[in-house]
Design a protein around this motif. Sequence first.
Motif, PDB file in Angstrom:
ATOM      1  N   GLU A 137      37.100  24.458  82.982  1.00  0.00           N
ATOM      2  CA  GLU A 137      37.332  25.836  83.426  1.00  0.00           C
ATOM      3  C   GLU A 137      36.171  26.744  83.028  1.00  0.00           C
ATOM      4  O   GLU A 137      35.706  27.570  83.804  1.00  0.00           O
ATOM      5  N   LEU A 138      35.712  26.587  81.791  1.00  0.00           N
ATOM      6  CA  LEU A 138      34.668  27.485  81.300  1.00  0.00           C
ATOM      7  C   LEU A 138      33.289  27.123  81.849  1.00  0.00           C
ATOM      8  O   LEU A 138      32.366  27.945  81.803  1.00  0.00           O
ATOM      9  N   ALA A 139      33.170  25.924  82.364  1.00  0.00           N
ATOM     10  CA  ALA A 139      31.887  25.534  82.966  1.00  0.00           C
ATOM     11  C   ALA A 139      31.676  26.237  84.303  1.00  0.00           C
ATOM     12  O   ALA A 139      30.532  26.454  84.723  1.00  0.00           O
ATOM     13  N   ALA A 140      32.749  26.598  84.960  1.00  0.00           N
ATOM     14  CA  ALA A 140      32.631  27.265  86.266  1.00  0.00           C
ATOM     15  C   ALA A 140      33.692  28.357  86.369  1.00  0.00           C
ATOM     16  O   ALA A 140      34.631  28.253  87.155  1.00  0.00           O
ATOM     17  N   PRO A 141      33.548  29.406  85.571  1.00  0.00           N
ATOM     18  CA  PRO A 141      34.593  30.423  85.545  1.00  0.00           C
ATOM     19  C   PRO A 141      34.532  31.319  86.786  1.00  0.00           C
ATOM     20  O   PRO A 141      33.448  31.560  87.323  1.00  0.00           O
ATOM     21  N   PRO A 142      35.672  31.803  87.227  1.00  0.00           N
ATOM     22  CA  PRO A 142      35.660  32.782  88.320  1.00  0.00           C
ATOM     23  C   PRO A 142      35.001  34.075  87.846  1.00  0.00           C
ATOM     24  O   PRO A 142      34.939  34.331  86.631  1.00  0.00           O
ATOM     25  N   PRO A 143      34.507  34.883  88.749  1.00  0.00           N
ATOM     26  CA  PRO A 143      33.738  36.064  88.326  1.00  0.00           C
ATOM     27  C   PRO A 143      34.586  37.154  87.680  1.00  0.00           C
ATOM     28  O   PRO A 143      34.085  37.909  86.849  1.00  0.00           O
ATOM     29  N   GLY A 144      35.847  37.219  88.031  1.00  0.00           N
ATOM     30  CA  GLY A 144      36.680  38.300  87.520  1.00  0.00           C
ATOM     31  C   GLY A 144      37.205  38.023  86.128  1.00  0.00           C
ATOM     32  O   GLY A 144      37.112  36.902  85.632  1.00  0.00           O
ATOM     33  N   PRO A 145      37.767  39.051  85.500  1.00  0.00           N
ATOM     34  CA  PRO A 145      38.365  38.824  84.177  1.00  0.00           C
ATOM     35  C   PRO A 145      39.594  37.934  84.316  1.00  0.00           C
ATOM     36  O   PRO A 145      40.341  38.039  85.296  1.00  0.00           O
ATOM     37  N   HIS A 146      39.801  37.077  83.364  1.00  0.00           N
ATOM     38  CA  HIS A 146      40.950  36.191  83.441  1.00  0.00           C
ATOM     39  C   HIS A 146      41.281  35.658  82.049  1.00  0.00           C
ATOM     40  O   HIS A 146      40.480  35.783  81.118  1.00  0.00           O
ATOM     41  N   ARG A 147      42.460  35.100  81.964  1.00  0.00           N
ATOM     42  CA  ARG A 147      42.922  34.523  80.697  1.00  0.00           C
ATOM     43  C   ARG A 147      43.230  33.043  80.896  1.00  0.00           C
ATOM     44  O   ARG A 147      43.802  32.658  81.930  1.00  0.00           O
ATOM     45  N   LEU A 148      42.843  32.266  79.905  1.00  0.00           N
ATOM     46  CA  LEU A 148      43.183  30.841  79.890  1.00  0.00           C
ATOM     47  C   LEU A 148      44.129  30.622  78.717  1.00  0.00           C
ATOM     48  O   LEU A 148      43.830  31.038  77.593  1.00  0.00           O
ATOM     49  N   VAL A 149      45.263  30.017  78.993  1.00  0.00           N
ATOM     50  CA  VAL A 149      46.232  29.759  77.924  1.00  0.00           C
ATOM     51  C   VAL A 149      46.413  28.256  77.783  1.00  0.00           C
ATOM     52  O   VAL A 149      46.826  27.583  78.728  1.00  0.00           O
ATOM     53  N   LEU A 150      46.057  27.751  76.606  1.00  0.00           N
ATOM     54  CA  LEU A 150      46.236  26.320  76.328  1.00  0.00           C
ATOM     55  C   LEU A 150      47.540  26.127  75.580  1.00  0.00           C
ATOM     56  O   LEU A 150      47.838  26.874  74.641  1.00  0.00           O
ATOM     57  N   ALA A 151      48.290  25.136  75.974  1.00  0.00           N
ATOM     58  CA  ALA A 151      49.509  24.803  75.216  1.00  0.00           C
ATOM     59  C   ALA A 151      49.651  23.294  75.187  1.00  0.00           C
ATOM     60  O   ALA A 151      49.451  22.615  76.204  1.00  0.00           O
ATOM     61  N   ASP A 152      49.960  22.784  74.018  1.00  0.00           N
ATOM     62  CA  ASP A 152      50.130  21.336  73.896  1.00  0.00           C
ATOM     63  C   ASP A 152      51.256  21.065  72.909  1.00  0.00           C
ATOM     64  O   ASP A 152      51.498  21.850  71.990  1.00  0.00           O
ATOM     65  N   GLN A 153      51.913  19.962  73.118  1.00  0.00           N
ATOM     66  CA  GLN A 153      53.061  19.634  72.277  1.00  0.00           C
ATOM     67  C   GLN A 153      52.862  18.280  71.620  1.00  0.00           C
ATOM     68  O   GLN A 153      52.448  17.318  72.274  1.00  0.00           O
ATOM     69  N   ALA A 154      53.162  18.239  70.344  1.00  0.00           N
ATOM     70  CA  ALA A 154      53.179  16.957  69.639  1.00  0.00           C
ATOM     71  C   ALA A 154      54.546  16.340  69.888  1.00  0.00           C
ATOM     72  O   ALA A 154      55.550  16.823  69.370  1.00  0.00           O
ATOM     73  N   THR A 155      54.583  15.299  70.690  1.00  0.00           N
ATOM     74  CA  THR A 155      55.880  14.761  71.107  1.00  0.00           C
ATOM     75  C   THR A 155      56.664  14.175  69.945  1.00  0.00           C
ATOM     76  O   THR A 155      57.886  14.224  69.921  1.00  0.00           O
ATOM     77  N   ASP A 156      55.956  13.651  68.915  1.00  0.00           N
ATOM     78  CA  ASP A 156      56.676  13.023  67.813  1.00  0.00           C
ATOM     79  C   ASP A 156      57.253  14.039  66.844  1.00  0.00           C
ATOM     80  O   ASP A 156      58.181  13.744  66.112  1.00  0.00           O
TER      81      ASP A 156
END
Lengths: 301, 309
Positions: free
Chosen positions: A257-276
């Motif tokens: 995503e950050l290698a080719a970001p859109p020109p406008g302002p935007h937010r990236l939200v990462l979420a990950d879950q530890a299944t165990d």
Amino acid sequence: MMRTFVPHGAAAALPAGWGVRRTARLAFPGPSALAADPAHTERLRVYLADLLQPYGLALDEAALARGGQSYGEMAEALIAQAVPPGESVDLLVLAYSVPDITPGRATTTWLSHLCPGTPMALAVSDQGPAAAFTALRLIQAYAAGAGLLRALLLVVEQDALPYDPGVPVALPTGSHGVALLLGPPAPGERTATIGALTTSAAPGRPGAEALAGAGGAHVPVTAIVGPALPPPPGAHRVRTADAGRPTTGVWWELAAELAAPPPGPHRLVLADQATDRGTVSLAAFDVAAAVRHAATAGRRP
Amino acid sequence: MTALVGVAAWVPPGRVAIEEPAGRLGLSGMQVKIFRRYHRLGEVARDPDGELRDLLRAALERLDALRGREHLVRYVLHARTFPTVVPYPHDPVRQVCEEFGLGHAAVFAVGHHACASGLLALDAAGRLLAADGDPEGLALVLTGEKAFTAEARLVPDTSFFGEGAAACLVAAQGERDRLLAYATELRGDFDTDDPETALEFQRVYADELASAITAAVARAGLAMEDVGVILPHNVNRVAWHQVCRTLGYPRERVVLDNVATTGHVFCADSFVNYRTAQDRGLLRQGEPYVMAAAGAGRGATFSAMAFVH
């Protein structure tokens, strides 16, 4: 290089625009050079056999012979890609889950020697996919409290585990690494600044709630979620990380995503879950609008 | 400012003479004699029937400062000499945390500074808490490992590892055992199998460790004469006598009581020695003291922390 630190009562403000400046992501399809060293393999055999014996587990000699990755070698390639020539790093943090083929090695001490700037270096592990989020939290804390502003986060995973651990395990389907170079922006540089950054225990799933709430932001939101999490409501766009990258997956997508970001302002939200363990980790990155330079803007229709 | 709320340590009662690990490692009689007569090593602590979680559990049981505060613990950091100490993905540290009402905390391992990782973890814990801005938040630093393999039994030409553990409760601020400064030097250039480099490591060992202590003390705004006591890592007496010579610091103010009887208890030495110093009345209110450790074996780390009690 001797580094000295004094603790701070409270974290100081980071410079304006401090955030992710540059990313790199690499796949490592072949075994490491170190795996071809028979002396090293013999040392590894002894270490692993002794590690497994108290647990009643046995070494898989065939898997051991197939080799595996050294995080030192993977990190060396990532550093070369992520740190621009002439720049240096104050802090390097390595995050991983699956041990590599150097289970007794202080790899980050070696990386400090290798990385421009002879950075303070440390590793975070044994937290599943949350380790990279904790590593980022540490980078933020050391930047604000200790002035280590130029930082490198390395998130790595490798797919060789030469034993059956006797418990469920999610192994990657390949060996991958992601690097995030953080710091104050160079003139004209567009950074992804860090917003919310949390790891929460399962009850109430506060991480998931925060993710859903991210859709209420006033800028377009792209959610990057681990394979164990459902697509969140409210996000304008969703990228789901590959289940074959249980530790690096969301960071791999963030790098894209950050290698080719859109020109406008935007937010990236990462979420990950530890299944165990059920914990949900969350990180929000805000990217400001691209600055259009007058000369360039004039040539555009 | 980072402060220690409580420190507990556990060294199991079992002991084996250094001839036992030396024999398993194939050391010669002359090498053992040097360890005994020159390095003044005698025996090492062992818990033959216990696992890592038994060591950690025993340390936590002795951490009175934790009782009633479990809900305030945000982070649990297991500081390791060896990055991998259990088969992946087994997680005895988290199991022990759940037993002690810490299942809500973020539990992870921190390290790659070898035996100096305990000091790293203290600094990292304080910074995480300070960044959170929650004045009540606490972190728990756990140290201690099993001497499960040859690499985890011997520090070549230097010492033998002993089994044990420590638990240290950390706050972002407090008046008791305040951290004043931390100094660390990472020497990745020692990460090699080259015998010449190994000799060079032995040659610079005392000077580098002394430099870390001097740097931490100076950064704290102190002089060495202000330091009441040094809580060392338990490698051997000779190494510390060399460090003392370099520093011009009296060797009797280095807590070397446990060197000959426990061995080098991985990252837990400073905390084991804290308890010894406390029991002997060596930590005096308002007086600075130093924790110091060197991590060796494929790279080297020299670290020191200055505190005020």
